[in-house]
Design an enzyme around this catalytic site. Structure first.
Site, PDB file in Angstrom:
ATOM      1  CG  HIS A  34      -1.659  -1.240   1.440  1.00 40.93           C
ATOM      2  ND1 HIS A  34      -2.647  -1.654   0.592  1.00 40.93           N
ATOM      3  CD2 HIS A  34      -1.560  -2.195   2.390  1.00 40.93           C
ATOM      4  CE1 HIS A  34      -3.126  -2.814   1.028  1.00 40.93           C
ATOM      5  NE2 HIS A  34      -2.480  -3.160   2.115  1.00 40.93           N
TER       6      HIS A  34
ATOM      7  CD  GLU B 115      -2.486  -3.916   5.769  1.00 41.12           C
ATOM      8  OE1 GLU B 115      -3.219  -3.257   5.016  1.00 41.12           O
ATOM      9  OE2 GLU B 115      -2.223  -5.103   5.559  1.00 41.12           O
TER      10      GLU B 115
ATOM     11  CG  HIS C  83       1.362  -6.519   3.448  1.00 44.37           C
ATOM     12  ND1 HIS C  83       1.567  -5.275   2.926  1.00 44.37           N
ATOM     13  CD2 HIS C  83       0.021  -6.683   3.491  1.00 44.37           C
ATOM     14  CE1 HIS C  83       0.396  -4.702   2.691  1.00 44.37           C
ATOM     15  NE2 HIS C  83      -0.563  -5.543   3.017  1.00 44.37           N
TER      16      HIS C  83
ATOM     17  NE  ARG D  46      -5.439  -8.046  -6.124  1.00 43.96           N
ATOM     18  CZ  ARG D  46      -6.493  -7.532  -6.783  1.00 43.96           C
ATOM     19  NH1 ARG D  46      -6.530  -7.441  -8.084  1.00 43.96           N
ATOM     20  NH2 ARG D  46      -7.523  -7.094  -6.098  1.00 43.96           N
TER      21      ARG D  46
HETATM   22 ZN   LIG Z   1      -2.665  -5.051   2.973  1.00 42.11          ZN
END
Ligand SMILES: [Zn+2]
Length: 315
Positions: A93, A110, A168, A188
């Site tokens: 991200h 996150e 991740h 992605r």
């Molecule tokens: Zn993620």
């Protein structure tokens, strides 16, 4: 202002399982239930307020000050439950600046709390050696990207902070409670050559992913809670999370800086703030307003407790 119970937005991504329906009491017509967005005002899936017939966005508009002085621009986080029957894509991200510039969305740091795991479950967290952009791009094209990733076996009670830019993935067989910045931007990098229900591969975003990826190993940051004890977990710039154990009757003080979110992951009992009291069971999510007061939780509940931090400029 009063405590509210939330109803999540449900997502049936291709890697999802059914545990959120069978074990966490989630109601949906979806066959697979990959994610429930428990505390969300995001345009891609907002929570509803139980018994109020409105979205969380509408409720917050009608109750100014509910979120607290630490949230002058609205709810800055999104909290989810995630059930990975299969692995999630290898992803990254962007940070705030890149996301604002290219996506009209926020950056995304996150954090994960492992609620349950199948034997041998793992996550990918960053690269396992220093790499260049060219090497990483070739590894994606050659289907060898997994060889470059830091694989960490995880168990219930483990928690980790994943800063924006960290490559991740959540591996298969994990149930995770995620607290993240209010964003839905995912680049992605690799999707195991999978196809969705319509036979299509999901889109990759390799160039953008390479733009934002951290190309060096990141010092490991997996912590573990004591399952029977309230334990502070994540303390990042934006929010804090705590593993909360009710143990009969527990009081938590609240104040005007931040609302308090409770996502119950186990047990049952009651949660009360001022005159209002709810029964809770595993899978239930509540928000308590940013006011001076006391939240009383009874029973044997275990929950993730979330608060927003006052930014340094505002303090
Ligand atoms: Zn993620």
């Amino acid at each position: 202002m009063e405590i509210i119970k939330l109803i999540p937005a449900c997502k049936d991504y291709l890697w999802g399982g059914t545990k959120l329906k069978t074990e966490y009491n989630k109601k949906t017509d979806l066959e697979k239930l990959a994610e429930t967005w428990e505390i969300s005002v995001h345009r891609d899936g907002a929570s509803l307020v139980d018994g109020k017939d409105c979205t969380l966005n509408e409720y917050l508009d009608n109750n100014p000050g509910y979120l607290g002085t630490a949230c002058p621009d609205g709810l800055p986080i999104l909290a989810k439950l995630i059930d990975s029957a299969q692995s999630l894509s290898i992803q990254v991200h962007p940070g705030e600046e890149y996301a604002q510039k290219y996506e009209n969305d926020h950056g995304k740091t996150e954090s994960w709390f492992v609620v349950s795991s199948e034997p041998g479950s793992f996550i990918y967290f960053g690269v396992n050696r220093e790499v260049t952009r060219v090497e990483l791009k070739k590894a994606i094209e050659d289907n060898t990207i997994l060889d470059y990733l830091n694989k960490i076996y995880v168990k219930p009670g483990d928690f980790i902070l994943i800063e924006a830019g960290t490559i991740h993935a959540i591996g298969e067989g994990l149930l995770i409670c995620e607290v993240q910045q209010n964003s839905n931007v995912t680049y992605r990098m690799y999707d195991y050559d999978r196809k969705d229900a319509n036979g299509n591969k999901r889109q990759l975003h390799v160039d953008k992913a390479l733009d934002v990826s951290i190309m060096k190993p990141i010092e490991g940051a997996v912590g573990t809670v004591d399952p029977e004890k309230t334990t502070p977990m994540i303390d990042c710039d934006l929010f804090t999370t705590e593993y909360f154990v009710a143990k009969g009757c527990s009081d938590s003080l609240t104040d005007e800086t931040s609302f308090t979110g409770f996502i119950f992951l186990d047990g049952c009992g009651t949660i009360a703030f001022k005159e209002k009291c709810y029964d809770y069971r595993k899978g239930d999510t509540f928000m308590v307003p940013a006011e001076n007061g006391v939240v009383k939780v009874t029973g044997n509940g275990k929950a993730i407790k979330i608060r927003i931090k006052q930014s340094k400029e505002a303090a």
